[in-house]
Design an enzyme around this catalytic site. Structure first.
Site: not given
Ligand SMILES: NC(=O)C1=CN([C@@H]2O[C@H](COP(=O)(O)OP(=O)(O)OC[C@H]3O[C@@H](n4cnc5c(N)ncnc54)[C@H](OP(=O)(O)O)[C@@H]3O)[C@@H](O)[C@H]2O)C=CC1
Ligand SMILES: CC(C)=CCC[C@@H](C)[C@H]1CC[C@H]2C3=C(CC[C@]12C)[C@@]1(C)CCC(=O)C[C@@H]1CC3
Length: 327
Positions: A9-10, A14-15, A193
């Site tokens: 998830g880059a 945040i990634g 979640y």
């Protein structure tokens, strides 16, 4: 020797901010952006190369919510690289989130108001979906796909005279009461979640218990409350525009409102600079931002115990066997 850092998830949030920070600190490392959408991954790579033209940035197609994709990505990693130094398990989803506004206003005028803003306890529910593998979507994406990836990459993570770190982007929303060993996928409840993030806290502990001897160390991070695609999906866009000044105001009272992806990536980046042997396997490392905008990392004990974490590990191994049998 060049260190390899894989980030799932880059391509956003945040990634991506973590990748930017890692390259700023150490332009000699090799980054592998593991993303489900190669177009978005390519855009992220271009952005990273604009600020770090000589950086080594590779792309890898990986949908952590799909067992087939995880297995083929792991195979590709084994073909391309001989060892993995850091594996950031950051990809995550919160589908169809709903805010309980009644609970929000009740919390607003209670003594738990700071806790409510820090953790969103009792505020959020989600509607989950079932993946083509027959798994609950949030569980598959936030937890199980990453578990399978670690299992497949064990030969590259556990090598003699080498330590490796796996780092989970967990959340302050992880809550023991949302998780049940009898329903690890959270088929029954409305907080998949919260359940999946608590499961990642448990799994990290189990990984440490089992794998430290082989040089693999696992850590858990909470990035705080960060404005990203994930959070923007929680309320309608006009609402966010309206309350944005309030969010910055709240930040003066709670250091968990990190707000920007750069600030949110603080603890993820801090862990990159630590010797994993010296980290506490029972603590979650929080990204925090003071009212004056200073970033820092603080460990806080997690609500986890050995037997629950070991039992979850065994359940995941069982599920892995079942899933692989059907492939
Ligand atoms: N924002 C916050 O306040 C907080 C976030 N977190 C956690 O931080 C992590 C990063 O989220 P954040 O940066 O906020 O949000 P983003 O939505 O910006 O980032 C999520 C990333 O995960 C990727 N992703 C989602 N599903 C998959 C999948 N099946 N396979 C591969 N990649 C996938 C997304 O890819 P794509 O672009 O293709 O959708 C995206 O790159 C998540 O684990 C989240 O739970 C934790 C606490 C607080
Ligand atoms: C001023 C005002 C009306 C604020 C909006 C309230 C909520 C939308 C936020 C309050 C706490 C927030 C929070 C998250 C999302 C947005 C809130 C619920 C997260 C759940 C986002 C993802 C996480 O992993 C943890 C966050 C905790 C706090």
């Amino acid at each position: 020797m060049e260190r390899l850092v894989i980030v799932t998830g880059a391509n956003s949030g945040i990634g991506l901010a973590l990748c930017e920070r890692l390259l700023t600190g150490d332009s000699g490392l090799r980054l592998c952006l593991a993303c489900r959408n190669l177009q978005r991954a390519e855009a992220a790579r271009s952005a990273l190369l604009t600020s770090h033209p000589s950086a080594h940035v590779d792309l890898l197609q990986l949908d952590v919510g799909s067992v087939k994709s995880v297995l083929s990505a792991a195979h590709e990693i084994k073909v391309r690289y001989s060892k993995v130094d850091f594996l950031y398990l950051n990809a995550g989803i919160m589908p169809n989130p709903k805010v309980d506004f009644k609970a929000f206003f009740r919390g607003l005028f209670s003594k738990n108001v700071i806790h409510m803003f820090a953790t969103a306890d009792g505020l959020l529910t989600q509607q989950d979906h079932v993946t083509s593998d027959g798994l609950q979507g949030v569980f598959a994406t936030n937890l199980f796909g990453h578990f399978l990836l670690i299992r497949e990459l064990e030969p590259l993570l556990c090598q003699s005279n080498h330590t490796s770190s796996v780092i989970w982007t967990s959340s302050s929303n992880a809550r023991r009461s949302a998780f049940s060993l009898e329903d690890i996928q959270h088929k029954e409840g409305k907080e998949p979640y919260s359940s999946s993030k608590y499961a990642s806290d448990l799994l990290s502990l189990a990984l440490n218990q089992r794998m430290n001897r082989q040089g693999l160390y696992s850590s858990v991070v909470c990035p705080g409350m960060v404005m990203t695609n994930l959070t923007y999906g929680i309320l309608p866009p006009f609402f966010w525009t309206l309350i944005m000044p309030v969010m910055w105001l709240i930040r003066i009272f709670t250091n968990t409102f990190t707000i920007t992806p750069y600030n949110g990536a603080e603890a993820l980046h801090w862990l990159f600079l630590q010797k994993p042997q010296f980290l506490d396997p029972r603590s979650k490392y929080h990204s925090l931002t003071s009212g004056l905008g200073k970033n820092y990392t603080q460990p806080q004990k997690m609500d986890v115990d050995d037997s629950l974490s070991e039992n979850l590990y065994l359940e995941l191994i069982k599920l892995e066997k079942e899933i692989k049998k059907d492939l």
